[in-house]
Design an enzyme around this catalytic site. Structure first.
Site, PDB file in Angstrom:
ATOM      1  N   CYS A 114       4.747   9.021   0.725  1.00  0.00           N
ATOM      2  CA  CYS A 114       4.999  10.148   1.633  1.00  0.00           C
ATOM      3  C   CYS A 114       6.360  10.043   2.319  1.00  0.00           C
ATOM      4  O   CYS A 114       6.801  11.001   2.959  1.00  0.00           O
ATOM      5  CB  CYS A 114       3.884  10.247   2.662  1.00  0.00           C
ATOM      6  SG  CYS A 114       2.258  10.180   1.902  1.00  0.00           S
ATOM      7  N   HIS A 240       6.074  13.870   8.556  1.00  0.00           N
ATOM      8  CA  HIS A 240       5.183  13.974   7.392  1.00  0.00           C
ATOM      9  C   HIS A 240       3.831  14.493   7.890  1.00  0.00           C
ATOM     10  O   HIS A 240       3.282  13.991   8.873  1.00  0.00           O
ATOM     11  CB  HIS A 240       5.032  12.597   6.744  1.00  0.00           C
ATOM     12  CG  HIS A 240       3.896  12.523   5.794  1.00  0.00           C
ATOM     13  ND1 HIS A 240       3.703  13.454   4.797  1.00  0.00           N
ATOM     14  CD2 HIS A 240       2.862  11.641   5.691  1.00  0.00           C
ATOM     15  CE1 HIS A 240       2.617  13.143   4.125  1.00  0.00           C
ATOM     16  NE2 HIS A 240       2.074  12.055   4.647  1.00  0.00           N
ATOM     17  N   ASN A 269      -2.337  17.046   3.314  1.00  0.00           N
ATOM     18  CA  ASN A 269      -1.299  16.029   3.102  1.00  0.00           C
ATOM     19  C   ASN A 269      -0.824  16.121   1.648  1.00  0.00           C
ATOM     20  O   ASN A 269      -1.581  15.819   0.730  1.00  0.00           O
ATOM     21  CB  ASN A 269      -1.903  14.652   3.398  1.00  0.00           C
ATOM     22  CG  ASN A 269      -0.914  13.516   3.213  1.00  0.00           C
ATOM     23  OD1 ASN A 269       0.129  13.680   2.585  1.00  0.00           O
ATOM     24  ND2 ASN A 269      -1.244  12.363   3.751  1.00  0.00           N
TER      25      ASN A 269
END
Ligand code: COA
Length: 318
Positions: A114, A240, A269
């Site tokens: 990520c 993020h 996500n």
């Protein structure tokens, strides 16, 4: 190190939208738990014919259009992903061929989970400096739905598919300010990738939560220190998008909650795609303006973390 300015942004989402209610029909969960604990309301999964590679190509095309650049004007391509269709060739090389990006330039994938999109920006800046050239295409894209254990409610509700792409131009007037780090460990794993048997994301959610709320403020402060800036000089902070509670906690700790952008409710996500997807939505919502400074921060499997100061100036220079 010479800085970069962001001059174009694009994105692609798969066609299958999956709500929390949809997930509650296949695993023991419910909309209230998911939205209260994570802030996620829906995510997208690839349908037949869609994959990391197709999403990345569509996002990259839109970013080039937004930057008003032709593919042959690109001098470096970095794709950040943990879910490419093949171990080799890289998604970046397939993208190069599909878009008609010229040869004799650096083109490669990176896996920093990520934090990958921001690792990608730093890598692109270094490669432009070493190899020459002015414009870099940096893309984050994932098909995490194919890495999910749909019987594990503690992970399968969190992730989604998508891609975001950005075009950067060398900016002689600024330095590149980044903070990158990693700590090999066991907190988030993708097991069995590349093997014929199913490959699943496994994660110790509580440990990752604690790690994230510690590393995000540290990383943001490190980038601001390097740039000689304070929160007053920053227009937006893009974290993020892993959990709305992580973002809210860090926003409060940094003392400027109104600057922290959130769109996790729409996509879940999406790992390497999450930061460029947020930048895309901000641009489309009219929030990103030329001259603004955006502080971006990512964290993820590895563990990895990255912060970067992004200067916004949409459209390539003449
Ligand atoms: N639906 C309903 N209940 C669920 C559930 C779901 N999808 N997932 C877990 N639960 C249950 C657990 O089984 C547990 O039940 P119990 O108390 O009976 O044992 C309870 O909810 C609490 O679980 P817990 O794991 O303590 O919840 P939490 O508040 O820590 O939230 C996460 C879990 C995963 C949402 C949270 O830890 C998180 O977001 N961590 C960071 C993850 C992350 O960002 N990963 C990606 C990094 S890039």
């Amino acid at each position: 190190m010479t800085g970069l300015k962001m001059i174009g942004i694009g994105r692609a989402l798969p066609s299958r939208c999956v709500t929390n209610d949809d997930l509650s029909k296949i695993v023991d969960t419910n909309d209230a738990w998911i939205s209260e604990r994570t802030g996620i309301r829906r995510r997208y999964y690839c349908a037949d014919g869609e994959s990391t590679n197709t999403l990345i190509a569509a996002a990259a095309r839109e970013a080039l259009e937004c930057a008003r650049l032709q593919p042959e004007q690109i001098d470096c391509v970095i794709v950040a992903t943990v879910s490419s269709n093949y171990a080799s060739p890289s998604v970046a090389c397939l993208l190069q061929a599909e878009l008609g990006i010229r040869e004799n330039i650096p083109v490669m994938d990176i896996n920093a989970a990520c934090a990958g999109f921001l690792f990608g920006i730093a890598t692109a800046a270094g490669l432009l400096q070493i190899c020459g050239g002015r414009h870099a295409l940096v893309v984050g894209g994932e098909q995490l739905s194919r890495l999910m254990d749909m019987t594990d409610r503690s992970t399968c509700v969190l992730f989604g598919d998508g891609a975001g792409a950005a075009v950067f131009e060398r900016d002689e007037s600024a330095d590149l300010c980044v903070d990158l780090g990693s700590r090999g460990g066991m907190d988030i794993q993708i097991e069995g990738v590349g093997r014929p048997d199913p490959s699943y994301i496994k994660m110790n959610g509580n440990a990752v939560f604690r790690f994230a709320v510690g590393v995000i403020p540290d990383c943001l402060n490190a980038v601001m220190d390097k740039a000689g800036l304070t929160m007053d000089d920053i227009d937006w902070v893009v974290c993020h998008q892993a959990n709305a509670r992580i973002i809210d906690h860090c926003a409060k700790k940094m003392g400027a909650p109104e600057k922290f952008y959130k769109n996790i409710d729409r996509y879940g996500n999406t790992s390497a795609a999450s930061i460029p997807l947020a930048l895309y939505d901000m641009y489309k919502e009219g929030l990103l303006k030329d001259g603004q400074k955006v502080l971006a921060v990512g964290f993820g499997a590895g563990l990895t973390w990255a912060g970067a100061l992004l200067n916004i100036h949409m459209g390539a220079s003449e």
